[in-house]
Design a protein around this motif. Structure first.
Motif, PDB file in Angstrom:
ATOM      1  N   THR A 139       0.837  -1.211   0.000  1.00  0.00           N
ATOM      2  CA  THR A 139       0.000   0.000   0.000  1.00  0.00           C
ATOM      3  C   THR A 139       0.868   1.256   0.000  1.00  0.00           C
ATOM      4  N   THR A 140       1.909   1.247   0.846  1.00  0.00           N
ATOM      5  CA  THR A 140       2.830   2.392   0.901  1.00  0.00           C
ATOM      6  C   THR A 140       3.580   2.551  -0.408  1.00  0.00           C
ATOM      7  N   ILE A 141       4.067   1.438  -0.955  1.00  0.00           N
ATOM      8  CA  ILE A 141       4.820   1.488  -2.217  1.00  0.00           C
ATOM      9  C   ILE A 141       3.948   2.049  -3.337  1.00  0.00           C
ATOM     10  N   ASP A 142       2.694   1.570  -3.410  1.00  0.00           N
ATOM     11  CA  ASP A 142       1.769   2.072  -4.439  1.00  0.00           C
ATOM     12  C   ASP A 142       1.526   3.569  -4.277  1.00  0.00           C
ATOM     13  N   LYS A 143       1.391   4.008  -3.017  1.00  0.00           N
ATOM     14  CA  LYS A 143       1.144   5.430  -2.753  1.00  0.00           C
ATOM     15  C   LYS A 143       2.345   6.278  -3.182  1.00  0.00           C
ATOM     16  N   VAL A 144       3.560   5.753  -2.953  1.00  0.00           N
ATOM     17  CA  VAL A 144       4.785   6.455  -3.363  1.00  0.00           C
ATOM     18  C   VAL A 144       4.820   6.602  -4.874  1.00  0.00           C
ATOM     19  N   PHE A 145       4.538   5.507  -5.592  1.00  0.00           N
ATOM     20  CA  PHE A 145       4.547   5.555  -7.059  1.00  0.00           C
ATOM     21  C   PHE A 145       3.490   6.519  -7.599  1.00  0.00           C
ATOM     22  N   GLU A 146       2.339   6.574  -6.953  1.00  0.00           N
ATOM     23  CA  GLU A 146       1.268   7.472  -7.396  1.00  0.00           C
ATOM     24  C   GLU A 146       1.622   8.938  -7.174  1.00  0.00           C
ATOM     25  N   THR A 147       2.365   9.211  -6.107  1.00  0.00           N
ATOM     26  CA  THR A 147       2.626  10.595  -5.697  1.00  0.00           C
ATOM     27  C   THR A 147       3.895  11.182  -6.312  1.00  0.00           C
ATOM     28  N   ALA A 148       4.949  10.376  -6.359  1.00  0.00           N
ATOM     29  CA  ALA A 148       6.266  10.888  -6.791  1.00  0.00           C
ATOM     30  C   ALA A 148       6.233  11.342  -8.252  1.00  0.00           C
ATOM     31  N   ARG A 149       6.864  12.491  -8.513  1.00  0.00           N
ATOM     32  CA  ARG A 149       7.004  13.014  -9.879  1.00  0.00           C
ATOM     33  C   ARG A 149       8.477  12.917 -10.266  1.00  0.00           C
ATOM     34  N   VAL A 150       8.744  12.205 -11.349  1.00  0.00           N
ATOM     35  CA  VAL A 150      10.136  11.929 -11.722  1.00  0.00           C
ATOM     36  C   VAL A 150      10.925  13.207 -11.970  1.00  0.00           C
ATOM     37  N   GLU A 151      10.271  14.235 -12.547  1.00  0.00           N
ATOM     38  CA  GLU A 151      10.985  15.485 -12.842  1.00  0.00           C
ATOM     39  C   GLU A 151      11.345  16.235 -11.560  1.00  0.00           C
ATOM     40  N   GLU A 152      10.501  16.100 -10.511  1.00  0.00           N
ATOM     41  CA  GLU A 152      10.794  16.744  -9.228  1.00  0.00           C
ATOM     42  C   GLU A 152      11.919  16.021  -8.492  1.00  0.00           C
ATOM     43  N   VAL A 153      11.872  14.701  -8.538  1.00  0.00           N
ATOM     44  CA  VAL A 153      12.898  13.893  -7.853  1.00  0.00           C
ATOM     45  C   VAL A 153      14.261  14.132  -8.484  1.00  0.00           C
ATOM     46  N   ILE A 154      14.342  14.020  -9.797  1.00  0.00           N
ATOM     47  CA  ILE A 154      15.618  14.190 -10.496  1.00  0.00           C
ATOM     48  C   ILE A 154      16.064  15.644 -10.446  1.00  0.00           C
ATOM     49  N   GLY A 155      15.113  16.572 -10.426  1.00  0.00           N
ATOM     50  CA  GLY A 155      15.429  18.000 -10.357  1.00  0.00           C
ATOM     51  C   GLY A 155      16.185  18.386  -9.093  1.00  0.00           C
TER      52      GLY A 155
END
Length: 653
Positions: A5-21
């Protein structure tokens, strides 16, 4: 273990451009972002991020994937570590199942060292704020330096008690192993004795770009003659002094936003600047600047401003680092503070507006700075002036960009009142000298000789794996258009009532996935590439269940090979954006303009390659004499089938 459930929530929320930025300076390129590769030393961007597809691709190294895979590649996180990092970034509460003793034992050495370091940070910070000695000695020192409570919290400053083993004893009681306390350098072990490395010191935690604690810098407060004023953690599996910049974690976003990085020398310089309001500042922590440290900044900006104390002797000793910055192709500015001042003291005694004004008005190009610094010494001495000019030419020679180098030559000519011709001649002499020195220098192990003329061997052309290429094309079509309904045309043999056979055109509709599946199933074709085979059956299963292809399940797969393969396929077209083909008026035709032809060409070509491989196999196979006739008949039949396929592909055999 972290729950699904936590992993799915992380994938739904995280934005790749924000993380890499947070790690790479990204610039808009159409619907995507591009930037310099964080995995290779390069001058032109080959790194692409797609917000729509939520994936990234580094065309210089071939790496790619989603936000999780980036953190695993860039920060060397394990899969759970990457999930935890993103959960913290997006304020997602982590739900966990109870870990078994065996799972706890499987925590690797690196992670154990991180955990010990993080515990130490919390321990020293707590000692500083919540003990009598910590407040009386450590906290009062920081207060005297002018640091506010907010600043102390932000940089997680701490204090180590004077007691010989106060930290070590407490850590061991909490369950942390002496092995990792020693490996991180927090504890010194000699024979049967163990004691704290940082006793009696105020402490500055040193963070990675992602915020993990790598080590500590400690300043002694007593007047003990033999003790070093500043002491750093020793080199370890997680801490490499030459590859770390103090303050990079707190500064990275502002560096990218302001497109400039201020480089200072010490911890307190960084903290005072940050507290005053200038947050894009990092320190080399008293060490000579290294190429690895410069590359950390280069991922965020091309512009660096080096700040020097007012001490002229210290400036001359530190100015060598500028040549290293120039070698990386970065733009360098220099600011020197008045005599007796350093970044720390100047920031304390001036407002943000005054500090910003001073930095702006006293920012100099490195040539102007070098000349103003050394010209007083040269004065009217022609020998010293010539030496100064040669010194500046050496710096200019480090610049990789030819145009930039020529502009600096012109500037040097103007300032030093010497002809450009002489300066270019000196540059040429310098280049020749470097080539001669390189030729004389004995080769290191595994080092290739430079500019050595040898008789070349015939160049072998790299054989293209056509079967793998066509299998990849089919997977691409399924991923992008698998659920698309398409009009297909086929030509079938029909026998009339009189027994005559004629070719009849047949039009029909079908989904792309069903069309591919039927053809492969009828011909009993299996994918030779095991990763493509897995993806193929996953796609067919999805379409049978949901009637739609969910690409995210492949991108976010825990199977790294599947995630990498799908990313490669989806990002294949983005290299056109990197090359800016539209600006050059080179237009790429959309793949879905004639989807039925794209599908049939891929299927027919796959059949053709498989037939060619079968014919080669039959030819190469040694057969008994009595079976050769049968083999020849098979080759003739396969050749006829191949000819038919070429006709369907409108090609000539």
């Amino acid at each position: 273990m972290i729950t699904k459930t936590t992993i799915d929530k992380v994938f739904e929320t995280a934005r790749v451009e924000e993380v890499i930025g947070d790690f790479v300076q990204l610039k808009k390129a159409g619907s995507n972002f591009k930037g310099l590769s964080p995995f290779a030393d390069e001058k032109s961007p080959s790194f692409m991020v797609s917000p729509v597809k939520q994936i990234w691709k580094d065309f210089s190294t071939g790496k790619g994937g989603n936000a999780i895979s980036f953190l695993m590649e860039h920060e060397h996180y394990s899969y759970p570590e990457a999930i935890r990092y993103l959960a913290k970034k997006y304020n997602i509460e982590i739900e966990e199942t109870e870990q078994s003793d065996e799972q706890k034992e499987q925590q690797n050495e690196r992670e154990s060292m991180y955990l010990v370091s993080e515990y130490a940070r919390n321990y020293f910070h707590d000692i500083l704020l919540n003990t009598q000695k910590g407040k009386a000695i450590g906290l009062s020192y920081f207060k005297e330096r002018g640091f506010t409570n907010e600043t102390i919290e932000t940089f997680e400053l701490g204090y180590g008690l004077e007691d010989w083993s106060a930290f070590t004893d407490t850590a061991i009681k909490k369950g942390y192993q002496l092995e990792f306390l020693e490996k991180t350098g927090l504890t010194i072990v000699k024979e049967n004795k163990q004691f704290d490395r940082f006793r009696g010191r105020v402490l500055f935690p040193i963070h990675s770009m992602s915020g993990r604690v790598l080590g500590f810098g400690g300043r002694i407060l007593s007047t003990e003659a033999k003790a070093a004023k500043y002491l750093n953690s020793p080199e370890s599996e997680i801490y490499h002094k030459s590859k770390v910049l103090y303050g990079i974690f707190h500064a990275k976003q502002t560096i990218a936003k302001e497109d400039n990085c201020y480089l200072v020398e010490g911890y307190t310089d960084v903290i005072s600047f940050y507290q005053t309001g200038i947050k894009n500042v990092v320190a080399s922590s008293g060490t000579a600047l290294t190429s690895d440290q410069i590359r950390l900044v280069n991922r965020l900006t091309q512009n660096i401003t080096v700040l020097f104390d007012g001490d002229a002797a210290g400036i001359r000793a530190s100015i060598r680092g500028i040549d290293l910055i120039l070698e990386q192709g970065m733009n360098v500015k220099v600011v020197a503070f008045p005599d007796g001042e350093d970044p720390d003291s100047f920031a304390k005694n001036h407002s943000l507006e005054e500090l910003q004004t001073y930095l702006k008005e006293h920012s100099q190009d490195f040539i102007q700075f070098k000349v103003s610094l050394l010209m007083d010494e040269a004065q009217n001495d022609p020998v010293k002036k010539a030496a100064l000019i040669r010194d500046i030419v050496v710096s200019i020679s480090k610049i990789p960009n030819n145009i930039q180098r020529e502009i600096y030559v012109q500037e040097c000519s103007r300032i030093m009142d010497i002809s450009e011709k002489v300066l270019f001649s000196e540059l040429a002499q310098l280049s020749k000298r470097e080539l001669r020195d390189a030729a004389k220098k004995p080769l290191q192990k595994n080092e290739e000789p430079s500019f050595e003329v040898v008789k070349g061997k015939p160049q072998e052309l790299k054989k293209v794996d056509q079967l793998n290429r066509l299998e990849k094309k089919l997977i691409e079509i399924l991923l992008l258009y698998g659920d698309r309904e398409v009009d297909f045309t086929d030509f079938v043999e029909v026998e009339d009532d009189e027994g005559n056979v004629k070719i009849v055109k047949e039009d029909y509709q079908n989904t792309v996935s069903k069309e591919i599946y039927l053809h492969l199933h009828d011909d009993e074709i299996e994918f030779s590439n095991t990763v493509f085979k897995k993806i193929y059956y996953h796609i067919i299963h999805q379409l049978n269940q949901d009637e739609a292809v969910n690409i995210d399940t492949f991108i976010n797969s825990e199977d790294e090979e599947i995630g990498q393969a799908v990313t490669d396929i989806l990002m294949d077209d983005e290299k056109y954006v990197l090359s800016d083909w539209l600006r050059k008026e080179i237009y790429v035709k959309g793949k879905d303009k004639n989807l039925s032809k794209l599908v049939m060409d891929a299927i027919l070509n796959l059949r053709r390659i498989l037939i060619e491989l079968k014919i080669k196999e039959l030819i190469d196979e040694e057969q008994p004499i009595e079976e050769r006739q049968s083999m020849l008949e098979m080759i003739v039949n396969y050749t006829s089938l191949k000819k038919l396929l070429f006709e369907k592909l409108n090609r000539v055999v």
